[in-house]
Write a protein that holds these residues in place. Sequence first.
Motif, PDB file in Angstrom:
ATOM      1  N   THR A   1       0.912  -3.802   4.107  1.00  0.00           N
ATOM      2  CA  THR A   1       1.322  -3.141   2.859  1.00  0.00           C
ATOM      3  C   THR A   1       2.729  -3.606   2.470  1.00  0.00           C
ATOM      4  OG1 THR A   1      -0.089  -1.274   3.351  1.00  0.00           O
ATOM      5  CG2 THR A   1       1.699  -0.868   1.795  1.00  0.00           C
TER       6      THR A   1
ATOM      7  N   GLU B   1      -9.500  10.072  -4.449  1.00  0.00           N
ATOM      8  CA  GLU B   1      -9.811   8.651  -4.273  1.00  0.00           C
ATOM      9  C   GLU B   1     -11.302   8.367  -4.358  1.00  0.00           C
ATOM     10  OE1 GLU B   1      -7.701   8.014  -0.423  1.00  0.00           O
ATOM     11  OE2 GLU B   1      -6.951   6.199  -1.370  1.00  0.00           O
TER      12      GLU B   1
ATOM     13  N   SER C   1       1.386   1.944   9.234  1.00  0.00           N
ATOM     14  CA  SER C   1       0.480   1.191   8.366  1.00  0.00           C
ATOM     15  C   SER C   1      -0.812   0.858   9.105  1.00  0.00           C
ATOM     16  CB  SER C   1       1.153  -0.107   7.902  1.00  0.00           C
ATOM     17  OG  SER C   1       0.258  -0.865   7.118  1.00  0.00           O
ATOM     18  N   GLN C   2      -1.941   1.167   8.476  1.00  0.00           N
ATOM     19  CA  GLN C   2      -3.231   0.787   9.054  1.00  0.00           C
ATOM     20  C   GLN C   2      -3.348  -0.725   9.067  1.00  0.00           C
ATOM     21  OE1 GLN C   2      -6.810  -0.844   9.479  1.00  0.00           O
ATOM     22  NE2 GLN C   2      -6.203  -0.808   7.335  1.00  0.00           N
ATOM     23  N   SER C   3      -3.195  -1.340   7.882  1.00  0.00           N
ATOM     24  CA  SER C   3      -3.421  -2.783   7.749  1.00  0.00           C
ATOM     25  C   SER C   3      -2.296  -3.597   8.359  1.00  0.00           C
ATOM     26  CB  SER C   3      -3.536  -3.144   6.264  1.00  0.00           C
ATOM     27  OG  SER C   3      -2.318  -2.802   5.599  1.00  0.00           O
TER      28      SER C   3
HETATM   29  C1  AGP Z   1      -5.825   5.791   1.956  1.00  0.00           C
HETATM   30  O1  AGP Z   1      -7.048   6.410   1.779  1.00  0.00           O
HETATM   31  C2  AGP Z   1      -5.460   4.847   0.882  1.00  0.00           C
HETATM   32  N1  AGP Z   1      -6.413   3.847   0.616  1.00  0.00           N
HETATM   33  C3  AGP Z   1      -4.003   4.376   0.840  1.00  0.00           C
HETATM   34  O2  AGP Z   1      -3.230   5.504   0.511  1.00  0.00           O
HETATM   35  C4  AGP Z   1      -3.422   3.714   2.103  1.00  0.00           C
HETATM   36  O3  AGP Z   1      -3.275   4.668   3.114  1.00  0.00           O
HETATM   37  C5  AGP Z   1      -2.075   3.061   1.772  1.00  0.00           C
HETATM   38  O4  AGP Z   1      -2.243   2.075   0.793  1.00  0.00           O
HETATM   39  C6  AGP Z   1      -1.375   2.483   2.982  1.00  0.00           C
HETATM   40  O5  AGP Z   1      -2.130   1.468   3.586  1.00  0.00           O
HETATM   41  P1  AGP Z   1      -1.759   0.952   5.023  1.00  0.00           P
HETATM   42  O6  AGP Z   1      -1.946   2.085   5.973  1.00  0.00           O
HETATM   43  O7  AGP Z   1      -2.682  -0.190   5.264  1.00  0.00           O
HETATM   44  O8  AGP Z   1      -0.309   0.534   4.980  1.00  0.00           O
END
Ligand code: AGP
Length: 355
Positions: A102, A237, A97-99
């Motif tokens: 999620t 997107e 997860s980036q954030s």
């Molecule tokens: C990516 O371009 C999107 N905005 C979306 O798929 C995103 O990767 C997904 O919601 C997961 O987010 P996260 O990495 O923050 O968990």
Amino acid sequence: MRKEIAEQPEVVARTLSGRLEPRFQTTHLGGIELAAHELLDIRRVKILGCGSAYIAGAIGAHLIEQLARLPAHAEPASEFRYRNPVIERDTLYIAVSQSGETFDTLAAVQEVKRKGGRVLGIVNVVGSTIARECGRGIYLHAGPEIAVVSTKTFTCTAVAFALLAIHLGRIRDLSTAAGGRLLTALAILPGQIDGIIAREAEVARLAERLALCEHAYFVGRSAGYAVAMEGALKLKEVSYLHAEAYSAAELKHGPLALISPETPTIAVIPRDALYPKNLSTIEEIRARRGPVFAVTHAGEVLATADAMFDVPRSEPELDPILLNIPLQLLAYHVALKRGCDIDKPRNLAKSVTVE
Ligand code: AGP
């Protein structure tokens, strides 16, 4: 989005920083907090994430299977908990997860932990909920990602998986020579990414043609299929153009019916063992008068495709990381030409913290 695409040489260098260990031709990952004997007990790897994080996980699964010879599979975290999954003691679960916020990914981590499974996180935001819930893992160090769509963190996640796959591989059967060639390739990755971004104008020319279409297909095989999936997700997107990814091998089992002169296909074609098979897929598409844009390493494909973008080669296992970069630029330029609100696409939020 463009700023974050351009930052990639620098942030990939940060993901790599301090983690390459040439003395033993392996990688150093302090945050995973699993001793070599514990890593040796792992028999399977299951990767969980949503959207681009899931797709980066699919590239990761391929890397782990190739380099560590462990069965590895990525699954959308949003589906995972609903099927009462079997959690195994000798499986390593990886949450991406980036954030780090999620909801679906967090719920998947909690499901794994509730059933006694071992999970590590590949996360960008330090101290985020998923990072804390996992308690161990790899931070990307990509810096804040503000645009709604992931670009630099997708690339850094794939790089983090390469580091982990080398680590798991060198504990098993990956030779010092193979470890060495992968370390050398990783070290020059930032410069290669820089070289691709410097050729943005070439991609912008491709984008002019694509921006006029309403549908586009992305095809690839194996890890190239994951690159195609991310290319299609990025394009839909930010540009609202209808884009779908298909496995090039599955094309003739149905999706070929969609090919027409109005539906361009973006083909991801590394120069690997599957290259001849990919060329015959292009021929099948061309026979139905479908335009083909190839993202590839230089070769015969030049004569077969309508247009191509030539990507520098890395080690075959790392090629997907570089093949993805022009597709990010393509999505950006198509969206620009279509006058879209690129950094804040309609209906999307940067972090989906609700079910
Ligand atoms: C990516 O371009 C999107 N905005 C979306 O798929 C995103 O990767 C997904 O919601 C997961 O987010 P996260 O990495 O923050 O968990």
